[in-house]
Design a protein around this motif. Structure first.
Motif, PDB file in Angstrom:
ATOM      1  N   TYR A  86       2.944 -49.999 -12.501  1.00  0.00           N
ATOM      2  CA  TYR A  86       4.322 -49.754 -12.068  1.00  0.00           C
ATOM      3  C   TYR A  86       4.531 -50.244 -10.635  1.00  0.00           C
ATOM      4  CZ  TYR A  86       8.367 -47.109 -10.401  1.00  0.00           C
ATOM      5  OH  TYR A  86       9.570 -46.744  -9.833  1.00  0.00           O
ATOM      6  N   ARG A  87       3.586 -49.948  -9.765  1.00  0.00           N
ATOM      7  CA  ARG A  87       3.706 -50.341  -8.356  1.00  0.00           C
ATOM      8  C   ARG A  87       3.716 -51.852  -8.182  1.00  0.00           C
ATOM      9  NH1 ARG A  87      -0.549 -47.107  -5.035  1.00  0.00           N
ATOM     10  NH2 ARG A  87       0.374 -48.343  -3.370  1.00  0.00           N
ATOM     11  N   ASN A  88       3.161 -52.589  -9.128  1.00  0.00           N
ATOM     12  CA  ASN A  88       3.139 -54.047  -9.050  1.00  0.00           C
ATOM     13  C   ASN A  88       4.436 -54.688  -9.549  1.00  0.00           C
ATOM     14  OD1 ASN A  88       0.583 -54.315  -7.884  1.00  0.00           O
ATOM     15  ND2 ASN A  88      -0.417 -54.149  -9.876  1.00  0.00           N
ATOM     16  N   LEU A  89       5.329 -53.885 -10.115  1.00  0.00           N
ATOM     17  CA  LEU A  89       6.600 -54.417 -10.613  1.00  0.00           C
ATOM     18  C   LEU A  89       7.580 -54.618  -9.457  1.00  0.00           C
ATOM     19  CD1 LEU A  89       7.144 -52.135 -13.745  1.00  0.00           C
ATOM     20  CD2 LEU A  89       6.358 -54.507 -13.731  1.00  0.00           C
ATOM     21  N   SER A  90       8.542 -55.498  -9.671  1.00  0.00           N
ATOM     22  CA  SER A  90       9.611 -55.683  -8.683  1.00  0.00           C
ATOM     23  C   SER A  90      10.484 -54.428  -8.651  1.00  0.00           C
ATOM     24  CB  SER A  90      10.467 -56.895  -9.053  1.00  0.00           C
ATOM     25  OG  SER A  90      11.188 -56.636 -10.254  1.00  0.00           O
ATOM     26  N   ASP A  91      11.295 -54.287  -7.628  1.00  0.00           N
ATOM     27  CA  ASP A  91      12.174 -53.114  -7.500  1.00  0.00           C
ATOM     28  C   ASP A  91      13.102 -52.971  -8.702  1.00  0.00           C
ATOM     29  OD1 ASP A  91      11.044 -52.406  -5.096  1.00  0.00           O
ATOM     30  OD2 ASP A  91      12.634 -53.293  -3.860  1.00  0.00           O
ATOM     31  N   ILE A  92      13.670 -54.092  -9.135  1.00  0.00           N
ATOM     32  CA  ILE A  92      14.600 -54.034 -10.269  1.00  0.00           C
ATOM     33  C   ILE A  92      13.882 -53.642 -11.554  1.00  0.00           C
ATOM     34  CG2 ILE A  92      14.466 -56.496 -10.869  1.00  0.00           C
ATOM     35  CD1 ILE A  92      17.665 -54.390 -10.940  1.00  0.00           C
ATOM     36  N   ASN A  93      12.651 -54.119 -11.746  1.00  0.00           N
ATOM     37  CA  ASN A  93      11.887 -53.740 -12.940  1.00  0.00           C
ATOM     38  C   ASN A  93      11.439 -52.285 -12.876  1.00  0.00           C
ATOM     39  OD1 ASN A  93      12.211 -56.182 -14.235  1.00  0.00           O
ATOM     40  ND2 ASN A  93      10.290 -57.038 -13.456  1.00  0.00           N
ATOM     41  N   GLN A  94      11.139 -51.784 -11.684  1.00  0.00           N
ATOM     42  CA  GLN A  94      10.814 -50.359 -11.539  1.00  0.00           C
ATOM     43  C   GLN A  94      12.028 -49.510 -11.921  1.00  0.00           C
ATOM     44  OE1 GLN A  94       9.358 -49.558  -7.582  1.00  0.00           O
ATOM     45  NE2 GLN A  94       7.401 -50.595  -7.950  1.00  0.00           N
ATOM     46  N   LYS A  95      13.197 -49.924 -11.456  1.00  0.00           N
ATOM     47  CA  LYS A  95      14.423 -49.190 -11.776  1.00  0.00           C
ATOM     48  C   LYS A  95      14.693 -49.218 -13.273  1.00  0.00           C
ATOM     49  CE  LYS A  95      19.269 -48.775 -10.533  1.00  0.00           C
ATOM     50  NZ  LYS A  95      20.371 -49.286  -9.712  1.00  0.00           N
ATOM     51  N   THR A  96      14.496 -50.383 -13.885  1.00  0.00           N
ATOM     52  CA  THR A  96      14.689 -50.520 -15.333  1.00  0.00           C
ATOM     53  C   THR A  96      13.735 -49.605 -16.097  1.00  0.00           C
ATOM     54  OG1 THR A  96      15.391 -52.816 -15.056  1.00  0.00           O
ATOM     55  CG2 THR A  96      14.650 -52.165 -17.263  1.00  0.00           C
ATOM     56  N   LEU A  97      12.482 -49.573 -15.669  1.00  0.00           N
ATOM     57  CA  LEU A  97      11.494 -48.723 -16.332  1.00  0.00           C
ATOM     58  C   LEU A  97      11.864 -47.246 -16.192  1.00  0.00           C
ATOM     59  CD1 LEU A  97       8.900 -48.467 -17.931  1.00  0.00           C
ATOM     60  CD2 LEU A  97       7.637 -48.612 -15.775  1.00  0.00           C
ATOM     61  N   ARG A  98      12.345 -46.854 -15.022  1.00  0.00           N
ATOM     62  CA  ARG A  98      12.772 -45.458 -14.842  1.00  0.00           C
ATOM     63  C   ARG A  98      13.932 -45.118 -15.776  1.00  0.00           C
ATOM     64  NH1 ARG A  98      11.951 -46.760  -9.344  1.00  0.00           N
ATOM     65  NH2 ARG A  98      14.205 -46.925  -9.015  1.00  0.00           N
ATOM     66  N   CYS A  99      14.861 -46.046 -15.955  1.00  0.00           N
ATOM     67  CA  CYS A  99      15.989 -45.836 -16.867  1.00  0.00           C
ATOM     68  C   CYS A  99      15.509 -45.690 -18.311  1.00  0.00           C
ATOM     69  CB  CYS A  99      16.990 -46.982 -16.769  1.00  0.00           C
ATOM     70  SG  CYS A  99      17.920 -47.012 -15.226  1.00  0.00           S
ATOM     71  N   VAL A 100      14.571 -46.550 -18.705  1.00  0.00           N
ATOM     72  CA  VAL A 100      14.008 -46.483 -20.062  1.00  0.00           C
ATOM     73  C   VAL A 100      13.308 -45.142 -20.274  1.00  0.00           C
ATOM     74  CG1 VAL A 100      12.254 -47.472 -21.605  1.00  0.00           C
ATOM     75  CG2 VAL A 100      13.801 -48.977 -20.346  1.00  0.00           C
ATOM     76  N   LEU A 101      12.514 -44.721 -19.292  1.00  0.00           N
ATOM     77  CA  LEU A 101      11.821 -43.435 -19.404  1.00  0.00           C
ATOM     78  C   LEU A 101      12.804 -42.275 -19.510  1.00  0.00           C
ATOM     79  CD1 LEU A 101       8.871 -43.880 -16.881  1.00  0.00           C
ATOM     80  CD2 LEU A 101       8.707 -43.605 -19.364  1.00  0.00           C
ATOM     81  N   LYS A 102      13.855 -42.313 -18.711  1.00  0.00           N
ATOM     82  CA  LYS A 102      14.857 -41.246 -18.753  1.00  0.00           C
ATOM     83  C   LYS A 102      15.507 -41.184 -20.135  1.00  0.00           C
ATOM     84  CE  LYS A 102      18.676 -39.262 -16.207  1.00  0.00           C
ATOM     85  NZ  LYS A 102      19.457 -39.307 -14.983  1.00  0.00           N
ATOM     86  N   ARG A 103      15.824 -42.341 -20.706  1.00  0.00           N
ATOM     87  CA  ARG A 103      16.438 -42.366 -22.032  1.00  0.00           C
ATOM     88  C   ARG A 103      15.476 -41.862 -23.107  1.00  0.00           C
ATOM     89  NH1 ARG A 103      19.073 -40.478 -25.185  1.00  0.00           N
ATOM     90  NH2 ARG A 103      19.673 -41.570 -27.055  1.00  0.00           N
TER      91      ARG A 103
END
Length: 141
Positions: free
Chosen positions: A99-116
């Motif tokens: 996760y830490r190696n992802l770009s900021d936008i990909n981290q945000k996308t992953l957080r959105c996916v996890l929340k859903r």
């Protein structure tokens, strides 16, 4: 055994805080600890007693001590709870690194996916709870 919450403001905040930190509705928490949304609401507002079974179920689900929920201690986890947390963290460490190696936008996308995914899981729990209640009511008729 019934436990009276004497520290109303602390307890109200703790149950609500734990529930909201897990993005849960009162109904979803009720389903997890085998009670109703109304009971969770009353526990959060300190207008009812908390049964020992429900208190223990909440503590196990949120991985905190019962004293923390009741506002008797600011320490969330005892030694065994911290040990369980460390084991979970060890299992998830690779995911954190990736996760830490992802770009900021990909981290945000992953957080959105996890929340859903969390919301979908809670919706599934709520749906199962409603089906069980409906089946129980049907079998009583």
């Amino acid at each position: 055994m019934i436990i009276r919450k004497d520290v109303a403001i602390m307890t109200e905040n703790r149950i609500r805080e734990l529930r909201k930190s897990h993005n849960m509705s009162q109904e979803a928490l009720g389903a997890v600890i085998n009670t109703t949304q109304q009971a969770v609401s009353k526990m959060e507002k300190d207008i009812c007693f908390i049964s020992t079974d429900l208190l223990i179920s909440m503590a196990e689900y949120f991985n905190v001590t019962t004293d923390y929920i009741l506002g008797l201690s600011d320490i969330k986890r005892d030694l065994s709870g911290q040990f369980r947390m460390n084991q979970e963290m060890d299992q998830c460490y690779d995911i954190v690194l990736r996760y830490r190696n992802l770009s900021d936008i990909n981290q945000k996308t992953l957080r959105c996916v996890l929340k859903r995914l969390e919301q979908a899981q809670l919706e599934e729990i709520e749906l199962c709870t409603k089906e069980v209640k409906t089946n129980a009511e049907d079998s009583c008729m």
